[in-house]
Write a protein that holds these residues in place. Sequence first.
Motif, PDB file in Angstrom:
ATOM      1  N   GLU A   1       0.679   5.711  -0.167  1.00  0.00           N
ATOM      2  CA  GLU A   1      -0.082   6.958  -0.167  1.00  0.00           C
ATOM      3  C   GLU A   1       0.764   8.072  -0.769  1.00  0.00           C
ATOM      4  O   GLU A   1       1.991   8.041  -0.684  1.00  0.00           O
ATOM      5  CB  GLU A   1      -0.474   7.335   1.261  1.00  0.00           C
TER       6      GLU A   1
ATOM      7  N   HIS B   1      -0.105   1.957 -11.827  1.00  0.00           N
ATOM      8  CA  HIS B   1      -1.018   2.845 -11.094  1.00  0.00           C
ATOM      9  C   HIS B   1      -0.600   4.303 -11.246  1.00  0.00           C
ATOM     10  O   HIS B   1      -1.440   5.173 -11.528  1.00  0.00           O
ATOM     11  CB  HIS B   1      -1.033   2.453  -9.621  1.00  0.00           C
TER      12      HIS B   1
ATOM     13  N   PHE C   1      -3.878  10.026  -1.466  1.00  0.00           N
ATOM     14  CA  PHE C   1      -4.444   9.080  -2.428  1.00  0.00           C
ATOM     15  C   PHE C   1      -3.715   7.756  -2.265  1.00  0.00           C
ATOM     16  O   PHE C   1      -2.499   7.691  -2.426  1.00  0.00           O
ATOM     17  CB  PHE C   1      -4.227   9.645  -3.834  1.00  0.00           C
ATOM     18  N   GLU C   2      -4.438   6.704  -1.935  1.00  0.00           N
ATOM     19  CA  GLU C   2      -3.805   5.428  -1.578  1.00  0.00           C
ATOM     20  C   GLU C   2      -4.178   4.330  -2.551  1.00  0.00           C
ATOM     21  O   GLU C   2      -5.351   4.148  -2.873  1.00  0.00           O
ATOM     22  CB  GLU C   2      -4.215   4.999  -0.171  1.00  0.00           C
ATOM     23  N   LEU C   3      -3.169   3.590  -2.995  1.00  0.00           N
ATOM     24  CA  LEU C   3      -3.396   2.320  -3.672  1.00  0.00           C
ATOM     25  C   LEU C   3      -3.157   1.198  -2.681  1.00  0.00           C
ATOM     26  O   LEU C   3      -2.069   1.105  -2.096  1.00  0.00           O
ATOM     27  CB  LEU C   3      -2.457   2.150  -4.864  1.00  0.00           C
TER      28      LEU C   3
ATOM     29  N   GLY D   1     -13.710   6.104  -2.982  1.00  0.00           N
ATOM     30  CA  GLY D   1     -12.725   5.086  -3.311  1.00  0.00           C
ATOM     31  C   GLY D   1     -13.210   4.224  -4.447  1.00  0.00           C
ATOM     32  O   GLY D   1     -14.333   4.385  -4.952  1.00  0.00           O
TER      33      GLY D   1
ATOM     34  N   GLU E   1       0.855  -1.184   0.000  1.00  0.00           N
ATOM     35  CA  GLU E   1       0.000   0.000   0.000  1.00  0.00           C
ATOM     36  C   GLU E   1       0.895   1.240   0.000  1.00  0.00           C
ATOM     37  O   GLU E   1       1.915   1.259   0.680  1.00  0.00           O
ATOM     38  CB  GLU E   1      -0.902   0.014   1.241  1.00  0.00           C
TER      39      GLU E   1
ATOM     40  N   ILE F   1      -8.480   1.575  -4.372  1.00  0.00           N
ATOM     41  CA  ILE F   1      -8.010   2.951  -4.220  1.00  0.00           C
ATOM     42  C   ILE F   1      -8.860   3.596  -3.148  1.00  0.00           C
ATOM     43  O   ILE F   1     -10.088   3.464  -3.160  1.00  0.00           O
ATOM     44  CB  ILE F   1      -8.118   3.730  -5.544  1.00  0.00           C
TER      45      ILE F   1
ATOM     46  N   LEU G   1      -2.654   7.271 -13.050  1.00  0.00           N
ATOM     47  CA  LEU G   1      -3.009   8.445 -12.270  1.00  0.00           C
ATOM     48  C   LEU G   1      -2.531   9.722 -12.956  1.00  0.00           C
ATOM     49  O   LEU G   1      -3.261  10.723 -13.025  1.00  0.00           O
ATOM     50  CB  LEU G   1      -2.414   8.315 -10.870  1.00  0.00           C
TER      51      LEU G   1
END
Length: 457
Positions: free
Chosen positions: A38, A120, A100-102, A82, A36, A92, A124
Amino acid sequence: MARDTTDTAPVETVDELVAYLAAGCKPREAWRIGTEHEKIPFYVDGNRPVPYGGDNGIRAVLEAMREKLGWEPILDAGNIIGLVEPTGQGAISLEPGGQFELSGAPLETIHQTCREGNAHLAQLREVAEPLGIRFLGLGASPKWTLAETPRMPKSRYDIMTAYMPKVGRHGLDMMYRTCTIQVNLDFESEADMRRKMQVSLKLQPLATALFANSPFTEGRTNGFQSWRGEIWRDTDNQRAGLLPFCFAADFGFADYVEWALDVPMYFVLREGRYHDVTHVTFRQFMAGALRNSVPDGVPTMGDWANHLSTLFPDVRLKRFLEMRGADGGPWRRICALPAFWVGLLYDPIALDGAEALTRDWSVAEVAAMRDAVPRKGLATPFRGGDLHATARAVLALSRDGLERRARYNADGYDETGFLGPLEEAVARGTTSAEEMVQAFHTRWGGSIEPVFLEYAY
């Protein structure tokens, strides 16, 4: 956690909560790597914060990503907050300040993790740059005050925002102004979980030093290499920190459950609505404390899973282990964090070595290290030396573990190359944070603005 769960299976006994964690045990061949990361959105025009709404805000980015990926939206009171891949292979989500988190898919190799992160970030950029938005790879917001930082429309964050100032000095900074890279790893048994939990708790301060990347606050140097690490020293110490009970020789799932039962809850979710229950613990919930104040006020497995996601120790136990000590950073560090921990914890010889290295480290020593690292980084004193020497030894164990894993990409390279940023930092003797501070005082001319060029994805 991208989406709060609504599993309605009733909870009647503590043993069921222990069994929930134990169900995470997996055979070695089923172990996966979930990464993960951010990042902080900003407008290129003026390096300004990005609000949720408007034609070129966070909502517009999420809608564009939804259209591009075909992922399902996650909604909260009608707001898209999300996205989730339909088969559960990634999500997401938004942190409170718009970070913004994957949450990546469970993957087999670091090569796959890097391809996932690269894809990703490319996706983005494709949707965000036409909106004038880019993203910053740091461990904390370097420029804006808390008042200037946007707030995302997530109901659970409203509850946390009201609660955090009651239980620590830095909770709102944690929520709105920090970023992390995290890796989630599996275990095969309670004994394997214990070993990995104990080794990784002891080494988490070292990870904070290696990944220290948050030396600026509100446009100035803040005196820390990891301001994010300092923030976690006083956010909510009932639910965060080192967890000394985990150092016990017989530590197991039941011990973690007993601790979690007595941590105050944040919310229960009923029919899409979040109810503030910060006045009760999960143990009190099980004893009937919410029976008359919340709809269907008896605990469910969904409530337990959500509660576990609101605990913030340095290593978090769910049905896997979450390594939570690292600052957010540039792309190479997104790959370096899982490489560091996979090399140590997924290779049995490396795990033996890490366990032997840290076996006699006391809770007091690790706590002192944790307290000093945010300011001193790799120069933190430890046993007559400093963390530079320890970092070299631990990185050697990790590298050897990755070599023995022998997971190669199409070009014939194994996973050891992903340790490069960490090995370079130790060889230089300086962290990323120290390099940034030096740049701030020299070629950046005392201005924070160049960080938005040099540390943007």
